[in-house]
Write a protein that holds these residues in place. Structure first.
Motif, PDB file in Angstrom:
ATOM      1  N   TRP A 371      60.449  23.995  92.492  1.00  0.00           N
ATOM      2  CA  TRP A 371      60.328  22.575  92.173  1.00  0.00           C
ATOM      3  C   TRP A 371      59.119  22.356  91.270  1.00  0.00           C
ATOM      4  N   ASP A 372      59.357  21.732  90.108  1.00  0.00           N
ATOM      5  CA  ASP A 372      58.256  21.400  89.211  1.00  0.00           C
ATOM      6  C   ASP A 372      57.476  20.214  89.776  1.00  0.00           C
ATOM      7  N   VAL A 373      56.190  20.181  89.457  1.00  0.00           N
ATOM      8  CA  VAL A 373      55.343  19.074  89.905  1.00  0.00           C
ATOM      9  C   VAL A 373      55.685  17.829  89.096  1.00  0.00           C
ATOM     10  N   PRO A 374      56.039  16.718  89.751  1.00  0.00           N
ATOM     11  CA  PRO A 374      56.418  15.506  89.011  1.00  0.00           C
ATOM     12  C   PRO A 374      55.209  14.824  88.378  1.00  0.00           C
ATOM     13  N   ALA A 375      55.479  14.042  87.341  1.00  0.00           N
ATOM     14  CA  ALA A 375      54.408  13.346  86.632  1.00  0.00           C
ATOM     15  C   ALA A 375      53.746  12.292  87.504  1.00  0.00           C
ATOM     16  N   ALA A 376      54.450  11.790  88.518  1.00  0.00           N
ATOM     17  CA  ALA A 376      53.895  10.734  89.367  1.00  0.00           C
ATOM     18  C   ALA A 376      52.657  11.192  90.122  1.00  0.00           C
TER      19      ALA A 376
END
Length: 413
Positions: A371-376
């Motif tokens: 899972w990529d780290v989200p921009a939020a």
């Protein structure tokens, strides 16, 4: 004989002093009293002598256009409430009738009224026992009070009552107990000639089914989860003379929740009513359960985080965010994980940032390797960093206090 002219002038002065008016004014305890009266539940006002309990009842009767009948319980005999035996021509055939007192007959003839039982805490146990049937069944001797009659009582705490008694548990459990206190501003304006006006609550007919449903879900939900709360007789004599939970008082609480909901009353008014029926502890648990009932569904928030409306109160917002994280834990998915981060970022922008630290830390541990780290997450870095700095400062402060304590201990040896 004619009245003295000097007394005529004194009478005019007294009339001017009694010439007062009323005004609509928000008053939580007065609203709680009128709601309980509207719900046809017996109310007991507790307060120190001179606090204004009798004056409040007099003004309430005038505002509701109800004739006021005051009965000082402590100066009556038990037979005054259970009825005086009257022997007829043939007692063996007709029995012995129990004649009611004159004030009960007047109430029945009027068909409506406010029965004020004053100085209840000075009534001896035998009189309190005789009052049980009056308060619960509205019966005095052979008479039954009509539906238009409401019962309100007043009492002083035993410590300040004249030859006071504790209320018996059976009698106390029949009342809604309201602690009556004075408001400085109300007293000042009242002495200036303007008192608050008591009005019956406006019940929204459209909300009645919803109000009943909410009240039943709240009470039944709490008692299903906490069965020990159904009936708890307090250990101390003083607490037994107040509000405590029983099937009877839970039914009163359910009724008052429905009335307060239909009237759109505030949480403070609801709190007075609920705690006045089942006691402070169970009442606060019920209020907390009702707060949780109003929380948004975590799945609804995860489905559309951009449109999420989060509670304003910090404790409720914290509960919602914790619920969202637990929902992701229960059914982990990349889209749900990203939506949760978006919700946390929204919470940090619209409320106290420190509320998101714990759920953000927990949510971070749920990340899968792919899972990529989200921009939020970028919007939360400041809040998390600030919380960590505060924690480190608190740790350093605690360490300094510990060091100082150790030095002081050594110096004292």
């Amino acid at each position: 004989m004619p009245v003295s002219p000097r007394l005529d002038v004194a009478g005019e002065l007294l009339a001017l002093l009694r010439d007062t008016t009323t005004e609509p004014r928000p008053d939580d305890q007065l609203e709680a009293l009128t709601l309980a009266v509207a719900a046809d539940l017996p109310v007991l006002l507790w307060g120190e002598p001179g606090i204004g309990k009798t004056a409040a009842l007099t003004q309430l009767a005038e505002s509701l256009d109800l004739p006021l009948t005051t009965v000082i319980a402590s100066v009556h005999e038990p037979s005054d409430f259970s009825g005086l035996p009257v022997v007829g021509d043939d007692p063996s055939e007709q029995g012995v009738a129990m004649a009611p007192p004159d004030w009960a007959v007047r109430l029945v003839r009027a068909g409506r009224g406010l029965l004020f039982l004053d100085e209840l805490s000075t009534a001896p146990p035998a009189v309190q026992a005789a009052l049980l049937r009056l308060v619960l069944e509205r019966r005095i001797g052979a008479l039954r009070l009509p539906p238009g009659v409401r019962i309100v009582a007043a009492a002083n705490p035993r410590s300040s009552a004249a030859d006071g008694w504790e209320l018996s548990p059976p009698l106390a459990n029949r009342f809604v107990h309201l602690q009556w206190t004075h408001d400085h501003e109300v007293v000042v304006r009242g002495l200036g000639g303007t008192w608050p006006r008591a009005r019956l609550p406006r019940l929204d007919r459209k909300k009645l089914p919803e109000a009943v449903g909410l009240a039943r879900r709240a009470v039944c939900g709490l008692l299903a989860a906490r069965p020990k709360l159904v009936h708890q007789l307090p250990n101390s004599e003083t607490r037994r003379g107040g509000a405590w939970p029983s099937p009877r008082s839970w039914e009163s609480a359910l009724t008052l929740i429905a009335f307060a909901t239909a009237a759109g009353s505030s949480r403070d008014v609801l709190s007075l009513l609920v705690r006045g029926t089942v006691g402070d502890g169970p009442g606060l648990e019920l209020l907390a359960a009702m707060d949780r009932m109003d929380l948004p569904d975590p799945e609804t928030l995860l489905a559309d985080p951009a449109a999420a409306v989060l509670p304003e109160r910090g404790d409720l917002r914290q509960a919602v965010l914790d619920g969202v994280v637990e929902a992701v834990r229960g059914r982990p998915a990349k889209a749900r994980w990203d939506a949760a981060w978006e919700l946390l970022a929204r919470a940090a922008r619209t409320g106290a940032p420190d509320l998101v630290v714990v759920p953000a830390t927990t949510l971070a541990t749920l990340r899968r390797d792919d899972w990529d780290v989200p921009a939020a997450i970028e919007g939360l870095e400041g809040a998390v960093a600030l919380s960590r700095r505060a924690d480190r400062a608190a740790d350093r402060s605690a360490g300094r206090l510990t060091d100082r304590s150790a030095v002081a201990a050594k110096a004292g040896r």
